[in-house]
Motif scaffolding. Structure first.
Motif, short mmCIF file in Angstrom:
data_model
loop_
_atom_site.label_atom_id
_atom_site.label_comp_id
_atom_site.label_asym_id
_atom_site.label_seq_id
_atom_site.Cartn_x
_atom_site.Cartn_y
_atom_site.Cartn_z
N LYS A 346 0.81 -1.21 0.00
CA LYS A 346 0.00 0.00 0.00
C LYS A 346 0.85 1.27 0.00
N VAL A 347 1.97 1.25 0.72
CA VAL A 347 2.71 2.48 1.01
C VAL A 347 3.85 2.74 0.02
N TYR A 348 4.58 1.71 -0.37
CA TYR A 348 5.79 1.92 -1.17
C TYR A 348 5.55 2.63 -2.50
N PRO A 349 4.44 2.33 -3.22
CA PRO A 349 4.22 3.10 -4.46
C PRO A 349 4.13 4.60 -4.22
N SER A 350 3.58 5.02 -3.07
CA SER A 350 3.51 6.45 -2.75
C SER A 350 4.90 7.05 -2.62
N LEU A 351 5.85 6.27 -2.11
CA LEU A 351 7.22 6.77 -1.99
C LEU A 351 7.81 7.06 -3.36
N GLY A 352 7.44 6.23 -4.34
CA GLY A 352 7.91 6.47 -5.71
C GLY A 352 7.39 7.79 -6.25
N PHE A 353 6.12 8.09 -6.00
CA PHE A 353 5.55 9.37 -6.45
C PHE A 353 6.26 10.55 -5.81
N SER A 354 6.62 10.42 -4.53
CA SER A 354 7.25 11.54 -3.82
C SER A 354 8.64 11.85 -4.38
N SER A 385 7.31 16.43 -1.82
CA SER A 385 7.56 15.14 -1.20
C SER A 385 6.81 14.98 0.12
N LEU A 386 6.34 16.10 0.68
CA LEU A 386 5.62 16.05 1.95
C LEU A 386 4.18 15.57 1.81
N ILE A 387 3.62 15.65 0.59
CA ILE A 387 2.20 15.36 0.45
C ILE A 387 1.87 13.88 0.66
N ILE A 388 2.89 13.01 0.66
CA ILE A 388 2.63 11.59 0.92
C ILE A 388 2.51 11.30 2.41
N ILE A 389 2.96 12.24 3.26
CA ILE A 389 3.02 11.98 4.71
C ILE A 389 1.65 11.69 5.30
N TYR A 432 10.58 7.99 5.33
CA TYR A 432 10.66 9.29 4.67
C TYR A 432 12.09 9.78 4.47
N LEU A 433 12.94 9.62 5.48
CA LEU A 433 14.30 10.17 5.41
C LEU A 433 15.12 9.59 4.24
N PRO A 434 15.10 8.27 3.98
CA PRO A 434 15.86 7.78 2.81
C PRO A 434 15.42 8.43 1.50
N VAL A 435 14.10 8.61 1.32
CA VAL A 435 13.60 9.27 0.12
C VAL A 435 14.07 10.72 0.08
N TYR A 436 14.01 11.38 1.22
CA TYR A 436 14.39 12.80 1.28
C TYR A 436 15.89 12.98 1.03
N LEU A 437 16.70 12.08 1.57
CA LEU A 437 18.14 12.17 1.34
C LEU A 437 18.48 12.00 -0.14
N LEU A 438 17.78 11.06 -0.80
CA LEU A 438 17.99 10.86 -2.23
C LEU A 438 17.63 12.12 -3.01
N LEU A 439 16.49 12.71 -2.69
CA LEU A 439 16.10 13.97 -3.34
C LEU A 439 17.10 15.07 -3.06
N SER A 440 17.58 15.13 -1.82
CA SER A 440 18.52 16.19 -1.43
C SER A 440 19.82 16.11 -2.21
N PHE A 442 20.23 15.00 -5.27
CA PHE A 442 19.99 15.53 -6.62
C PHE A 442 19.82 17.05 -6.59
N PHE A 443 19.13 17.56 -5.58
CA PHE A 443 18.88 19.00 -5.53
C PHE A 443 20.16 19.78 -5.25
N ILE A 444 21.05 19.22 -4.43
CA ILE A 444 22.35 19.87 -4.21
C ILE A 444 23.17 19.85 -5.49
N ALA A 445 23.08 18.74 -6.23
CA ALA A 445 23.79 18.66 -7.51
C ALA A 445 23.27 19.68 -8.51
N PHE A 446 21.93 19.91 -8.51
CA PHE A 446 21.33 20.84 -9.47
C PHE A 446 21.49 22.30 -9.05
#
Length: 547
Positions: A346-354, A385-389, A432-440, A442-446
């Motif tokens: 139920k939950v993991y697909p939402s992490l992909g969207f975030s 990414s917060l809207i999945i919380i 949430y933190l693993p997803v957020y770290l991955l996004l972070s 990429f965002f630091i790179a960009f």
């Protein structure tokens, strides 16, 4: 036992099932039992009236389809966008595919991968092919309900505007898309089942679902970017990858039938739109014995993994959870999130969207070159990414092993605060933190290292947001209720309201960037606010939970 209308309609296709070697009478009986069980399953939104009124003849899933009817109203404008059917209907079918595929992944994957009825049916003289086909038809019945809710009103509008031929072609296309989605999902799972087993298989399936979720979002972007707007006219640039964007197959056949466009790519796409669903069904039927044979791998739990922590992790763990009770519930909730298969489905697909939504926002709204990104504030799109919380916070009370919740009352708990705070921390740090770290990364790179303070503020706001969601949503002991009680519409209004809180956080963040050192002031305020809210949120007694 009730004889459902859907089964009476299915009776007209009995010869087709016999042609595929399916024992139709047995399959019909299995479906009748499954539909009867579905009709007796009462979602949370109706639980208060369950004792007063019998639900045996009222399927609550049907009553929850109103939200899809609401979404269908937003699809009507595509019917009025001129006679460029390749563009209009490709987008129409793309949106339809998005909703159906999302529902297929989140709600019906557990049906295709269900092994609970094996102990009942396998000892009986029932062909494996018949059992598997019953699962497929069971899923298809409910997807047909979603499809009617999504496209019923738009197609009636299309019938009035464009005529009966348009209506007929659209109905056939919807049926073909539904069949293709169901079978394609099953074949993907079959491929995974062939090469993995045990716990690793279950993890791989979850990763595949995240991948499918990402694929849906990226595929829709490819669909939109296949067309260009030049002086208010629509032009199509042909690329090889458009063959993989299957909503265009059905936009092309609508264009061909309605406008007489027999361009080679229209003929190719139209042919694929008919051949691929039928070919996939034929392949799946041939592979059913292999699918059922490999499905038993899901029953193997494998060896327990030893969880060794370094001294550094132990110290960090004690900082995150100061009390021993909170650490115990942190570990417990973390293990449940990691090992509970229904929860992960139920939950993991939402992490992909975030992960993908922040990048899609940047692509769709700025159209910038990478060398221009560091000068912009589009990094605030990470707030998406917060809207999945709130959605995941709702799922924290459900479990496939909910009957074991008696242990909470048996445990010598003086107060419920460590139970709830440990569970929320486990969600934030384990999911949430693993997803957020991955996004972070990429965002630091960009955007450069300059956005690091902003990313810290956003994570603190995410923690605050999780606590606010907990305070507003209905309280329940974690992992203490059955997934059968879940209804996606019961908290819909509250979830939409909670999403507005994200806009407030993002708005305040943007204002803070307009002043020198404003972000550091906002950081200090965010930390103070989080610590204050955290102290107030978890003072809950058993009386409040039971009330």
């Amino acid at each position: 036992m009730q004889d459902f209308r859907t089964l009476k309609l299915l009776d007209r296709f009995e010869r087709i099932f016999h042609g595929f070697g399916i024992d139709y009478k047995i399959m019909r009986r299995i479906l009748q039992v499954k539909l009867t069980m579905d009709s007796r399953r009462v979602p949370t939104i109706f639980s208060q009236n369950a004792k007063k009124k019998s639900k045996e003849t009222s399927n609550q899933y049907i009553k929850s389809l109103w939200i899809y009817v609401l979404f269908s109203l937003f699809m009507i404008p595509f019917i009025f966008m001129g006679n460029h059917y390749l563009f209009n209907m490709s987008l129409f079918y793309g949106i339809f595919t998005f909703f159906v595929m999302t529902s297929m992944i989140s709600d019906f994957s557990s049906v295709l991968l269900d092994i609970r009825d094996r102990n009942i049916l396998f000892p009986k003289p029932v062909d494996r092919k018949t059992i598997s086909m019953a699962k497929m038809v069971h899923v298809s019945i409910y997807l047909s309900f979603i499809s009617i809710a999504l496209v019923g009103i738009p197609l009636i509008v299309g019938l009035v505007k464009n005529g009966f031929l348009f209506f007929l072609v659209s109905v056939l296309n919807i049926i073909l898309i539904d069949l293709f989605i169901v079978v394609l999902t099953a074949l993907i799972y079959l491929f995974i089942l062939r090469f993995f087993d045990g716990e690793k298989l279950k993890d791989i399936i979850n990763y595949v679902q995240i991948g499918l979720s990402l694929g849906i979002m990226i595929g829709y972007q490819l669909l939109v970017r296949s067309f260009e707007f030049i002086n208010f006219t629509i032009s199509l640039k042909m690329h090889w990858w458009q063959v993989l964007v299957f909503p265009m197959w059905y936009g092309a056949n609508t264009e061909m039938v309605m406008n007489g466009d027999f361009h080679p790519f229209s003929l190719l796409f139209s042919t694929l739109g008919v051949v691929m669903p039928l070919l996939s069904i034929w392949v799946y039927v041939k592979c059913i014995p292999v699918f059922e044979q490999n499905l038993q791998k899901l029953a193997y739990h494998g060896k327990a993994r030893e969880n060794k922590r370094s001294k550094l992790k132990q110290k960090l763990f004690r900082v995150i959870c100061p009390s021993s009770e909170e650490r115990a519930f942190f570990r417990f909730a973390g293990l449940m999130m990691k090992n509970e298969r229904d929860f992960k489905l139920k939950v993991y697909p939402s992490l992909g969207f975030s992960i993908v939504i922040p990048f899609l926002w940047i692509m769709n709204n700025f159209h910038l070159n990478f060398d221009q990104l560091p000068t912009r504030k589009s990094y605030l799109s990470i707030y998406f990414s917060l809207i999945i919380i709130p959605t995941i916070m709702v799922f924290l009370k459900y479990s496939g092993k909910y009957k074991g919740a008696w242990i909470y009352k048996a445990a010598p708990l003086k107060q419920l605060k460590p139970l709830f705070s440990g569970t929320i921390k486990a969600f934030v740090f384990n999911l949430y933190l693993p997803v957020y770290l991955l996004l972070s990364i990429f965002f630091i790179a960009f955007f450069g290292i300059r956005v690091l303070p902003d990313l810290i503020v956003i994570f603190i706001n995410a923690c605050t947001y999780a606590v606010i969601c907990f305070m507003i949503l209905k309280k329940a002991i974690p992992f203490s209720e059955s997934f059968d009680q879940y209804n996606q519409n019961s908290n819909l209004a509250i979830l939409i309201g909670l999403m507005l809180v994200v806009l407030i956080f993002a708005g305040l963040h943007y204002v803070s960037t307009l002043f020198p050192y404003g972000i550091y002031l906002y950081l200090a305020i965010a930390i103070i606010y989080l610590s204050t809210v955290w102290k107030l949120a978890f003072n809950i007694t058993w009386a409040k939970i039971q009330g």
